[in-house]
Design a protein around this motif. Structure first.
Motif, PDB file in Angstrom:
ATOM      1  N   LEU A 117       0.965   6.710  -6.888  1.00 24.32           N
ATOM      2  CA  LEU A 117       0.051   7.727  -6.896  1.00 24.32           C
ATOM      3  C   LEU A 117       0.764   9.936  -6.957  1.00 24.32           C
ATOM      4  O   LEU A 117       0.574  10.014  -8.011  1.00 24.32           O
ATOM      5  CB  LEU A 117      -0.849   7.419  -5.651  1.00 24.32           C
ATOM      6  CG  LEU A 117      -1.360   9.096  -5.190  1.00 24.32           C
ATOM      7  CD1 LEU A 117      -2.583   9.222  -6.339  1.00 24.32           C
ATOM      8  CD2 LEU A 117      -2.315   8.840  -3.693  1.00 24.32           C
ATOM      9  N   ALA A 118       1.206   9.485  -6.094  1.00 23.92           N
ATOM     10  CA  ALA A 118       2.761  10.983  -5.927  1.00 23.92           C
ATOM     11  C   ALA A 118       3.060  10.882  -7.577  1.00 23.92           C
ATOM     12  O   ALA A 118       3.539  12.420  -8.410  1.00 23.92           O
ATOM     13  CB  ALA A 118       3.659  10.992  -4.913  1.00 23.92           C
TER      14      ALA A 118
ATOM     15  N   ALA B 180       0.187   7.793   3.191  1.00 26.51           N
ATOM     16  CA  ALA B 180       1.395   8.147   3.537  1.00 26.51           C
ATOM     17  C   ALA B 180       2.446   7.990   2.721  1.00 26.51           C
ATOM     18  O   ALA B 180       3.272   8.423   2.863  1.00 26.51           O
ATOM     19  CB  ALA B 180       1.299   7.316   4.668  1.00 26.51           C
ATOM     20  N   GLY B 181       2.089   7.050   1.583  1.00 28.51           N
ATOM     21  CA  GLY B 181       2.910   6.740   0.438  1.00 28.51           C
ATOM     22  C   GLY B 181       2.784   7.677  -0.185  1.00 28.51           C
ATOM     23  O   GLY B 181       4.271   8.256  -0.432  1.00 28.51           O
ATOM     24  N   ALA B 182       1.941   8.167  -0.866  1.00 31.51           N
ATOM     25  CA  ALA B 182       1.985   9.343  -1.159  1.00 31.51           C
ATOM     26  C   ALA B 182       2.504  10.589  -0.585  1.00 31.51           C
ATOM     27  O   ALA B 182       2.689  11.857  -1.520  1.00 31.51           O
ATOM     28  CB  ALA B 182       0.599   9.810  -1.712  1.00 31.51           C
ATOM     29  N   LEU B 183       3.033  10.732   0.170  1.00 32.07           N
ATOM     30  CA  LEU B 183       2.887  11.744   1.110  1.00 32.07           C
ATOM     31  C   LEU B 183       4.579  11.808   1.300  1.00 32.07           C
ATOM     32  O   LEU B 183       5.414  12.696   2.225  1.00 32.07           O
ATOM     33  CB  LEU B 183       1.871  12.259   1.802  1.00 32.07           C
ATOM     34  CG  LEU B 183       0.736  12.530   1.940  1.00 32.07           C
ATOM     35  CD1 LEU B 183       0.216  13.245   3.369  1.00 32.07           C
ATOM     36  CD2 LEU B 183       0.590  13.746   0.881  1.00 32.07           C
ATOM     37  N   GLY B 184       5.312  11.038   1.990  1.00 23.37           N
ATOM     38  CA  GLY B 184       6.972  11.409   2.381  1.00 23.37           C
ATOM     39  C   GLY B 184       6.797   9.844   3.319  1.00 23.37           C
ATOM     40  O   GLY B 184       8.161   9.816   3.424  1.00 23.37           O
ATOM     41  N   GLU B 185       6.040   9.140   3.836  1.00 22.27           N
ATOM     42  CA  GLU B 185       6.170   8.858   4.745  1.00 22.27           C
ATOM     43  C   GLU B 185       6.863   8.771   5.616  1.00 22.27           C
ATOM     44  O   GLU B 185       6.163   9.507   6.671  1.00 22.27           O
ATOM     45  CB  GLU B 185       6.920   6.814   3.722  1.00 22.27           C
ATOM     46  CG  GLU B 185       6.427   6.450   2.783  1.00 22.27           C
ATOM     47  CD  GLU B 185       6.988   5.408   1.848  1.00 22.27           C
ATOM     48  OE1 GLU B 185       7.844   4.000   2.700  1.00 22.27           O
ATOM     49  OE2 GLU B 185       6.370   5.613   0.983  1.00 22.27           O
TER      50      GLU B 185
ATOM     51  N   HIS C 228       0.607  -1.511   0.379  1.00 19.03           N
ATOM     52  CA  HIS C 228       0.316  -0.143  -0.022  1.00 19.03           C
ATOM     53  C   HIS C 228       0.242   1.075  -0.080  1.00 19.03           C
ATOM     54  O   HIS C 228       0.049   2.022  -0.546  1.00 19.03           O
ATOM     55  CB  HIS C 228      -1.114   0.462   1.362  1.00 19.03           C
ATOM     56  CG  HIS C 228      -2.094  -0.745   0.755  1.00 19.03           C
ATOM     57  ND1 HIS C 228      -1.868  -2.150   0.944  1.00 19.03           N
ATOM     58  CD2 HIS C 228      -3.423  -1.112   0.410  1.00 19.03           C
ATOM     59  CE1 HIS C 228      -2.803  -3.064   1.058  1.00 19.03           C
ATOM     60  NE2 HIS C 228      -4.001  -1.793   0.573  1.00 19.03           N
ATOM     61  N   LEU C 229       2.320   0.622   1.006  1.00 21.52           N
ATOM     62  CA  LEU C 229       3.011   2.757   0.738  1.00 21.52           C
ATOM     63  C   LEU C 229       3.510   2.871  -0.802  1.00 21.52           C
ATOM     64  O   LEU C 229       3.625   3.524  -1.416  1.00 21.52           O
ATOM     65  CB  LEU C 229       3.963   2.308   1.449  1.00 21.52           C
ATOM     66  CG  LEU C 229       3.778   2.520   2.773  1.00 21.52           C
ATOM     67  CD1 LEU C 229       4.970   1.501   3.474  1.00 21.52           C
ATOM     68  CD2 LEU C 229       3.730   3.818   3.334  1.00 21.52           C
TER      69      LEU C 229
END
Length: 311
Positions: A167-168, A255-260, A160-161
């Motif tokens: 996505l990003a 979170a994966g799209a925002l830098g984790e 999912h990350l």
């Protein structure tokens, strides 16, 4: 180049679309603040002109062999829930999609070691984790595009990350896009058994299934408000004991799209932390920090895992 301009972890519980008199009857005469929080979000965030597309990470839509992103030019119809048809019955929805963005997201699947398929089938089912939030945040805004991505029931946290990373990159590759992300789902997510649940319909968090689940939720809410996404991610195994909805996959994709772990965005809360027949529900919104989602003000023990997205 597209960009993510805001993101939220939002509750979609069926009670938000029940008539007000029923909501108050279930809640000891009071309005549930999940409703007032969504109304405030509409006024302060979704009613603005600084975005064009919403991507919903839908915890109710579970695929099996791949991630799926909706790619229709338009989605419209009547929604009746298979889960609660008495309360969510023939709800109209009608909004434009974003096929260009959907295909761009899918094009980064190989780069991130995952599988993503854009689907434009007009008969593709829709779920209330999308519809209920659209009713408050999108209805009446006909130019705003809405896209949904489901969770994958065979995927783990890393999968999912990886979806979030794709996505990003897909958003960045779509010229001019200004996107809001919604991780649509709950925190802890254990329902009271059927013969007991009608004693626990009040929104008061004293009705959360266990005191330990409530404490775990409240700890994570505080971490989100402090911008400590690293702590949330580092304690996923501990949080799993309280059965977060969809294994918290909706948040992991965001979170994966925002830098984790490097994400330092701080949440502001809309409404209160509330119960829904045992489950923990909250609306948390993250504005894009001035120095980016994974900016320079990192905690000492946080190291960016994906520095190519720090800008």
């Amino acid at each position: 180049m597209g960009e993510i301009v805001g993101a939220g972890l939002l509750a979609h519980v069926p009670t938000v679309v029940l008539p007000e008199e029923i909501r108050r009857e279930l809640n000891e005469g009071r309005e549930i603040t999940l409703v007032t929080g969504l109304r405030q979000l509409r006024e302060e965030v979704f009613g603005r002109d600084d975005y064009d597309t919403v991507v919903v990470l839908d915890s109710h839509w579970a695929t099996t062999v791949e991630f799926v992103v909706t790619a229709q030019q338009r989605r419209a119809g009547l929604f009746t829930s298979e889960e609660l048809p008495r309360g969510m019955c023939r709800m109209p929805y009608d909004f434009p999609g974003d096929p260009e963005l959907a295909h761009n997201i899918a094009s980064f699947a190989d780069r991130h070691g995952t599988w993503i398929t854009p689907i434009d089938d007009p008969y593709l089912p829709i779920f209330y984790a999308t519809v209920n939030l659209w009713k408050y945040l999108g209805e009446g805004l006909p130019d705003k595009r809405w896209v949904t991505i489901g969770v994958c029931q065979t995927g783990d946290a890393e999968d999912h990350l990886r979806l979030g990373r794709a996505l990003a990159d897909g958003i960045a590759a779509t010229p001019g896009r200004r996107v809001l992300l919604i991780a649509s789902g709950a925190l802890s997510h254990t329902f009271w058994p059927l013969r007991e649940l009608r004693k626990h319909e009040s929104s008061d968090p004293s009705h959360i299934f266990t005191p330990e689940a409530r404490a775990a939720d409240e700890q994570r809410i505080e971490w989100f408000k402090e911008g400590r996404h690293d702590r949330v991610l580092d304690t996923m195994d501990e949080f799993a004991a309280y059965k977060p909805e969809a294994r918290f996959a909706h948040y992991l994709m965001m979170a994966g799209a925002l830098g984790e772990r490097a994400c330092t965005a701080k949440a502001r809360q809309y409404g209160e932390y509330e119960n829904s027949i045992g489950t923990g529900q909250v609306h948390l919104w993250f504005d894009r920090p001035e120095d980016g989602w994974a900016g320079t003000g990192l905690p000492d023990d946080t190291a960016p895992r994906h520095p190519h997205r720090l800008a």
